[in-house]
Design an enzyme around this catalytic site. Structure first.
Site, PDB file in Angstrom:
ATOM      1  N   THR A  45      -3.133   4.945 -56.330  1.00 26.04           N
ATOM      2  CA  THR A  45      -1.784   4.349 -56.360  1.00 26.04           C
ATOM      3  C   THR A  45      -1.256   3.981 -54.977  1.00 26.04           C
ATOM      4  O   THR A  45      -0.354   3.164 -54.864  1.00 26.04           O
ATOM      5  CB  THR A  45      -0.785   5.320 -57.013  1.00 26.04           C
ATOM      6  OG1 THR A  45      -0.873   6.574 -56.338  1.00 26.04           O
ATOM      7  CG2 THR A  45      -1.029   5.510 -58.481  1.00 26.04           C
ATOM      8  N   SER A  58       6.458  10.667 -48.785  1.00 29.79           N
ATOM      9  CA  SER A  58       6.839  12.085 -48.886  1.00 29.79           C
ATOM     10  C   SER A  58       7.528  12.579 -47.604  1.00 29.79           C
ATOM     11  O   SER A  58       7.558  13.769 -47.332  1.00 29.79           O
ATOM     12  CB  SER A  58       5.599  12.932 -49.198  1.00 29.79           C
ATOM     13  OG  SER A  58       4.522  12.559 -48.362  1.00 29.79           O
ATOM     14  N   GLU A  79      -5.441  12.942 -56.082  1.00 33.00           N
ATOM     15  CA  GLU A  79      -5.202  11.960 -57.159  1.00 33.00           C
ATOM     16  C   GLU A  79      -6.532  11.366 -57.649  1.00 33.00           C
ATOM     17  O   GLU A  79      -6.768  11.259 -58.853  1.00 33.00           O
ATOM     18  CB  GLU A  79      -4.291  10.839 -56.638  1.00 33.00           C
ATOM     19  CG  GLU A  79      -4.031   9.786 -57.705  1.00 33.00           C
ATOM     20  CD  GLU A  79      -3.377   8.531 -57.152  1.00 33.00           C
ATOM     21  OE1 GLU A  79      -2.551   8.634 -56.225  1.00 33.00           O
ATOM     22  OE2 GLU A  79      -3.697   7.449 -57.651  1.00 33.00           O
TER      23      GLU A  79
END
Ligand code: SF4
Length: 267
Positions: free
Chosen positions: A150, A251, A127
């Site tokens: 994030t 996840s 990311e």
């Protein structure tokens, strides 16, 4: 021995979305079609393995691909990789999480307006690599724009901002780009730490948000272990403990959380 599970366990919105996108693309697969994800679709090796069995291959760059479909992972992709996909006329399916897209759009705006951009996060995480590629070369400017990965720990982010604010600048823009799910998961973990004397953090060893949860647990002084599967549990960890807290990364499949709880109950 009590077992308490954090309120926000299981897949986050962005991960659910990425898996749905990938499964949709896999369903439409015809004989001979190839489908790839650029980097792990999500940072959970067991979930990635399940997708691999269904036909989704992981590649680290589009260089070696000459045909087929490429899925952009929930973390986004560097500008150069997207250009290569376009140049090669590969079919692109974008599973970038909307929270990551939001951070990317902020970087684009800051760049356009001439800000020096500081991204607080793990520089090798996909990311952050994608955000860095959008930001381009670091520029000298008295105007500063600060955003975070994030999945950053809020306390880390605030500490980093304080350090940066010691620098010389004429203007600073600070954005809270920590996603809602990450904030909620971290708060739910902190709540459990008040009651529990052992914490089990479940999630990929490569998952940034899981590592942050583990960091929060370790810093609290409560005995904590980070595991991916039930096979890593050790009976000795539970000796003399009265309340076990279970928290999991964004996840981590619900099914894995259940398996781990069942095994702890058997102990
Ligand atoms: S953790 Fe947040 S940013 Fe990352 S995929 Fe999930 S919702 Fe999106």
């Amino acid at each position: 021995m009590k077992i308490k599970v954090a309120k926000c366990a299981g897949f986050c919105f962005g991960v659910k979305r990425a898996i749905n996108v990938a499964e949709g693309a896999l369903k439409g697969l015809k004989d001979g079609d190839k489908i790839y994800s650029l980097g792990a679709l999500i940072h959970n090796p067991q979930a990635v393995e399940e997708l691999f069995k269904k036909g989704l291959q992981v590649v680290t760059s589009p260089e070696k691909i000459n045909s087929g479909t490429v899925i952009i992972s929930s973390h986004g992709a560097p500008v150069e990789a997207l250009e290569e996909i376009k140049k090669k006329k590969l079919k692109l399916v974008d599973a970038t999480c909307p929270f990551v897209k939001y951070a990317q759009n902020i970087v684009r705006e800051l760049k356009k307006d001439g800000y020096r951009i500081i991204i607080v996060g793990d520089s090798v995480h996909p990311e952050v690599r994608a955000l860095n590629s959008i930001a381009g070369k670091s520029r000298k400017s008295k105007k500063l724009g600060i955003i975070s990965q994030t999945t950053q720990n809020k306390v880390n982010y605030i500490n980093e901002i304080q350090k940066i604010l010691n620098e010389d600048f004429s203007e600073v823009k600070i954005f809270n780009t920590i996603c809602n799910d990450t904030s909620k998961r971290q708060s739910a973990t902190r709540s459990l730490l008040k009651d529990c004397d052992l914490m089990i953090v479940i999630g990929g060893k490569n998952s940034a948000n899981t590592k942050r949860l583990w960091q929060i647990c370790k810093e609290s002084g409560v005995d904590s272990f980070h595991i991916e599967t039930e096979l890593e549990l050790k009976k000795v960890w539970f000796k003399g403990k009265s309340c076990i807290g279970i928290t999991s990364g964004a996840s981590t499949p619900d099914s894995m959380v259940k398996k781990i709880i069942e095994r702890i109950r058997r102990f």
